[in-house]
Structure formats: structure tokens, C-alpha cells
Design an enzyme around this catalytic site. Structure first.
Site, PDB file in Angstrom:
ATOM      1  N   LYS A  39       0.848  -1.201   0.000  1.00 52.77           N
ATOM      2  CA  LYS A  39       0.000   0.000   0.000  1.00 52.77           C
ATOM      3  C   LYS A  39       0.879   1.244   0.000  1.00 52.77           C
ATOM      4  O   LYS A  39       1.951   1.259   0.617  1.00 52.77           O
ATOM      5  CB  LYS A  39      -0.902  -0.036   1.241  1.00 52.77           C
ATOM      6  CG  LYS A  39      -1.986   1.039   1.265  1.00 52.77           C
ATOM      7  CD  LYS A  39      -2.854   0.879   2.514  1.00 52.77           C
ATOM      8  CE  LYS A  39      -3.947   1.938   2.599  1.00 52.77           C
ATOM      9  NZ  LYS A  39      -4.760   1.811   3.818  1.00 52.77           N
ATOM     10  N   SER A 114      -9.678   1.798   3.017  1.00 52.55           N
ATOM     11  CA  SER A 114      -8.840   2.559   2.115  1.00 52.55           C
ATOM     12  C   SER A 114      -7.806   1.714   1.356  1.00 52.55           C
ATOM     13  O   SER A 114      -7.228   2.202   0.392  1.00 52.55           O
ATOM     14  CB  SER A 114      -8.117   3.643   2.902  1.00 52.55           C
ATOM     15  OG  SER A 114      -7.216   3.062   3.829  1.00 52.55           O
ATOM     16  N   SER A 138      -9.771  -0.422   7.209  1.00 49.43           N
ATOM     17  CA  SER A 138      -9.228  -0.237   5.859  1.00 49.43           C
ATOM     18  C   SER A 138      -8.586  -1.474   5.244  1.00 49.43           C
ATOM     19  O   SER A 138      -8.278  -1.467   4.051  1.00 49.43           O
ATOM     20  CB  SER A 138      -8.216   0.902   5.852  1.00 49.43           C
ATOM     21  OG  SER A 138      -8.878   2.128   5.928  1.00 49.43           O
TER      22      SER A 138
END
Lengths: 434, 128
Positions: A39, A114, A138
Site C-alpha cells: 500500500k 482505504s 481499511s
């Protein structure tokens, strides 16, 4: 001496990656040559890291996050950085400053957020493993929406060193994979003590998932099936819990009254922490440069208007307000009291049960633009935030579909009992997906 | 001096003065705007918060930011129901370690992301 590399030229039709490494170095170890996606809020030395924000465009970290060091030590190839909601602020990945990511299960839907890019990269089969981060759901939300496995570890079990901070007291880096076994292997690699993170605990994770769950007591708080939960999602999740019962677990219904204000406590806490953390983005040390001819505040304000997206500015301002003189007692102090109540509820329930189970998300993946007003997007995090407030481990495992869209079963466990939530998820997975 | 939003939110003057209060109140003073939205924050409050947060806000954005804030703050009012416990259940403690010198970033690496370093230092906008 030239080392080995992994060639990585994915067909990224779901726009999961912000950037890829066509020839990614790799080495020897438990993940020798395995492509892993990371990420974009996790620092990777020499690879641009932006948190999907314009304010960090061009930033190339001079060091690796501890989790990235650990991946490299086990031979993994870091093949790319994945898209996300800017600074992790969102539930859909639509808040990326660059582009939205599509859900491989249905490209007209969001992948969740997210960590939407990481989930989509795994779900699309571009990588077997990815790292996400989970501040209020997330990892688990996009895992549920895309139909993969995602684990939010116990707070302190995985080092946050090199994670670009959004809300320090809540967030953890965790594994995302197609199977529980793969997620567990990635957890084994990234977990462990790190003196560079003062909240890190000396509690390594060495675990082979065990599907034997006879006698495990599973609590099901009725609030997890309360208002806002799509009845079709509830029905799929109840079927999953029944399967665990048939495998020998004992199912006990219970109550978790602190759920009433958990979401408000979460949003006050995370925005307050964000308002302080994101003050570092001033255009002096990284990112597009501030105008040094202008006075400090003017240069700083303009930099931040141009560099931060709307949701990031909203959360910084909400946090600033919640901490401001005159309002601290009404918002921040009350949120911390509510957070203690959430912790107390978990402690009380974990005297009588070993894990808690329910849906990961109240609905299936949204359509693009469906959650355009911020409050309605916040409300969809209601089932995931309690684990972050209490710091306990929680996993999402695919448990069926509604209208062809994946549904996630969430298992939460006692503090430092990540192994047990993994085992219960593994038992479900082995028990036969519908 | 509390934030001068003139709202129905109850201020928390716990009998002590926070060290930064003078700074905040001298930083920018707004007239109370009571009549516009009783119990809610106004566009002037939003401007004030943006100023405190060092985030510029455009005139055109004020109305939408303010109405979103009010929706969210109205939801946060649920926290009013939470009883403040006498003693926090959280057992927080400091974690210290020896301050040992270990390898770290070189000056060059630390400056590697700034566009215009000056004689080995970061350049910043002027403060005074």
C-alpha cells in the site's frame, strides 16, 4: 553482483497500482521470488510513496518501513505500490488524488477502502499477497468487498515504523491474501518486535492455521446485526456462523452497548490525531516545495489547500475543532471515555466467549459515487471500528455472495490472540465456501 | 477564551488555563455569530477552524464545508450520553529505551526530497 529479479507486467485493468516495478529484486527465504504489493502509505526505499496524495507527489523515501525490510529479508519481490484513499481517509478508494480503483468482482462498484488497491490486486490475481493498513477497517472492508482475506493484527504486533502516520493509536499494517493460510504466512513474516516503534510488542507470530474449532465459544453481539445492516448480508453471515456451529463451535448471542457511540468516538479520535500528524506536510522536507518567499502561514496554507483533497482537509479541520479550546471536553475527552467503554465491553465479553463474529461490512460494495456525502460513508465503518478502538485482532474472510457480490465474515479475538481469529477463519474456509 | 462560535456547544473550562490559550485568542478573534445557526457552527467558524488548521479555504467552499461539518457534529452529539469515568481504564505508560547512537540517515539522504536545500539545510518560508 546482479541479483535475481521478478518480471512484473500486470494487466492492471482495475487500476489497483499507482506504480509497478517491472524488474523487482528478490532473494532467498520463505517468500523467495513471491510478488508482494505494498500500500502506498508504507515507505519503500527508492520507490515513490505518495499516500495517493498530491502533497507527496515525487517523494522517494530514503529508507524502508520495517515490514518492507522483513519482506525483503524473506526474499519477497516488492512489485508495486497500490492505490488507496488519500492518507487512508475513506471507505471506497474514490478519495485517491490520482484515480479510483475498480472492484474485480464487479467493475461498476468500488473495491472498498482505504486499502482498495491492495485488495483489487490480490482479487484480480495480479499478486498472491499484499500489505494493507487498517485504521478503522481499511484492510477488512476492501477484503470483504473484493472477496479476499484481510487481517488487522493486534495493535503493537506489527511495527508501524515507516508507515506514514494518519491515526497512530488506531492503525496497524496487516496482510491481505486470497486464502487464510497465505494471510497467516505473510503475518508470520511481518510480525515481531521493533525497537524503532515504541508501541511495538515483543510477541512474534509463528502459527500454522488449525481448522479444529470444537469447543470454541463464538459470541454474536446483536448490535452487529442492527440497523443499517442489509438483511441479505445478515442472512449470509448467519449461515456462515451456523457452519462454524456445525463444526463444533458454541454460538452465544450477547450485547455490546458501547456500539452506540463507537463510531463517533472513532471519528473524533482519528480526525484529532490526523490534525496533528498531517501538520508535517509543509513543503519543506518533501513533496512539491512551498513558496519560501511568502510568510510561513500564507505559504503553508496555500500548500495545503493545493496538496490535500477535500476529505483530508475536512478531517484535519474536524480534528482541529475537536481539540480546540472550549470543545476538547465535549468531543475528544468524551471520545476517549467512549473508547474505554468499548474496551471494557470487549473485556467483559471475552470472559465468556473466545471470539466475536458478525458481518465485516453492513452492505455489499457500493456503486461509484453512492456515498457522496461524508457522514453516510463514515456510517458504513460501524462494524469495523470497534476492533481498532480496543486494539484487538480482527479478520475478514469471504463467506458468500449477495447478488453476485462478495460478503465478508468478521472474526474478532482477544488482545494478542491473532492466532485464534486466523484459526476460526481457516475453519470456515475449510468448511466449504457456499 | 474559548472559540467564539457562539454555539450551543458547552465549553470545557475545567478551571485551568491552557498554555496556548493566549496564543490562540491573539491569533485571530472572531465576533460571535449567534443568530445564523443557533447551536451549530457558522461559515465564520469554519473560516476560523481553517485558519487554526493552517488550511486555506475558498469562499465558494465555505457553505458546503459548513453544512457537512454540522451534519457530522450533530452525529457526534451522541457522545454527550457517555458518562465520564472517574478513572480511565487505560493503563498507559511510557516506554523508554537507552539513547544509543545507531546508524541513521545521512545528511544527504535526509535532504534528498527537498528541491532547494541551502548549505546542507532545509529552506523554509520566513517565519517573521
Amino acid at each position: 553482483m546482479p541479483g535475481r529479479t521478478v518480471s512484473f507486467h500486470p494487466d492492471d485493468r482495475y487500476a489497483a497500482f499507482l506504480r509497478t516495478i517491472p524488474e523487482a529484486p528478490c532473494g532467498e527465504g520463505r517468500l523467495a521470488g513471491v510478488p508482494v504489493a505494498v500500500k502506498d502509505n508504507i515507505s519503500t526505499a527508492g520507490i515513490e510513496t505518495t499516500c495517493a496524495s498530491k502533497i507527496l507527489k515525487g517523494y522517494v523515501p530514503p529508507y524502508d518501513a520495517t515490514v518492507v525490510e522483513r519482506l525483503k529479508r524473506e526474499g519477497a519481490a516488492i512489485v508495486g505500490k497500490t492505490n488507496m484513499d488519500e492518507f487512508g481517509m475513506g471507505t471506497t478508494t474514490e478519495n485517491s488524488a490520482f484515480w479510483p480503483t475498480l472492484n474485480p468482482a464487479d467493475p461498476t462498484r468500488v473495491p472498498g477502502g482505504s486499502s482498495g488497491g491492495s485488495a483489487a490486486a490480490v482479487a484480480a490475481g495480479l499478486v498472491p499477497l499484499a500489505l494493507g493498513t487498517d485504521t478503522g477497517g481499511s484492510i477488512r472492508c476492501p477484503a470483504a468487498f473484493c472477496g479476499i482475506v484481510g487481517l488487522k493484527p493486534t495493535y503493537g504486533r506489527v511495527s508501524r515504523y515507516g508507515l506514514i502516520a494518519y491515526a497512530n493509536s488506531l492503525e496497524q499494517i496487516g496482510p491481505m491474501a486470497r486464502t487464510v493460510k497465505d494471510a497467516s504466512l505473510l503475518m508470520e513474516v511481518i510480525a515481531g518486535h521493533d525497537p524503532r516503534d515504541s508501541t511495538s510488542r515483543d510477541c512474534p507470530y509463528h502459527h500454522a492455521p488449525d481448522p479444529e474449532i470444537r469447543g470454541v465459544r463464538i459470541g454474536v453481539p446483536e448490535e452487529f446485526f442492527g440497523e443499517g445492516v442489509d438483511p441479505r448480508v445478515a442472512s449470509v453471515v448467519w449461515d456462515a456462523i451456523s457452519l462454524l456451529e456445525r463444526k463444533g463451535a458454541e454460538v452465544i448471542t450477547c450485547r455490546m452497548p458501547s456500539m452506540a457511540y463507537a463510531l463517533a468516538a472513532y471519528y473524533v479520535t482519528c480526525t484529532s490525531e490526523a490534525s496533528s500528524n498531517l501538520a508535517r506536510f509543509d513543503g519543506v522536507r518533501y513533496g512539491p516545495p512551498a513558496d519560501t518567499k511568502k510568510p510561513w502561514h500564507e505559504a503553508f496554507q496555500e500548500q495545503r489547500r493545493a496538496g490535500f483533497g477535500e476529505e483530508v482537509r475536512r478531517r484535519i479541520m474536524l480534528g482541529t475543532f475537536a481539540l480546540s479550546s472550549g470543545y476538547y471536553g465535549k468531543y475528544y475527552a468524551k471520545a476517549q471515555a467512549a473508547r474505554n467503554n468499548v474496551r471494557a465491553d470487549f473485556e467483559r465479553l471475552f470472559c465468556d466467549v473466545d471470539v466475536l463474529a458478525g458481518p465485516t461490512m453492513p452492505t455489499v460494495a457500493f456503486r461509484f459515487g453512492e456515498k457522496s456525502d461524508p457522514l453516510s460513508m463514515y456510517l458504513s465503518d460501524i462494524l469495523t471500528v470497534p476492533a481498532n478502538l480496543a486494539g484487538v485482532p480482527a479478520i475478514s474472510v469471504p463467506c458468500g455472495k449477495v447478488d453476485g457480490l462478495p460478503v465478508g465474515l468478521q472474526i474478532m479475538g482477544r488482545w494478542m490472540e491473532d492466532e485464534r481469529v486466523v484459526d476460526v477463519a481457516y475453519a470456515f474456509e475449510q468448511g466449504g465456501s457456499p | 477564551m474559548a472559540c467564539t462560535c457562539g454555539s450551543g456547544h458547552s465549553p470545557d473550562n475545567n478551571g485551568y488555563k491552557k498554555p496556548y490559550q493566549d496564543y490562540l485568542s491573539s491569533y485571530r478573534t472572531l465576533e460571535p455569530a449567534r443568530e445564523a445557526y443557533p447551536g451549530m457552527i457558522t461559515e465564520r467558524d469554519t473560516e476560523h477552524i481553517a485558519q487554526l488548521a493552517d488550511i486555506a479555504i475558498d469562499r465558494e467552499e465555505l457553505a458546503s464545508f459548513t453544512s457537512r461539518f454540522n451534519e457530522i457534529l450533530e452525529y457526534f452529539d451522541i457522545l454527550d450520553q457517555v458518562e465520564m469515568a472517574e478513572e480511565s481504564g487505560e493503563k498507559a505508560y511510557n516506554i523508554f529505551r537507552e539513547d544509543e547512537v545507531v546508524p541513521s540517515l545521512s545528511q544527504e539522504e535526509a535532504l534528498s526530497n527537498t528541491t532547494a536545500p541551502e548549505e546542507g539545510f532545509f529552506r523554509a518560508p520566513r517565519v517573521m
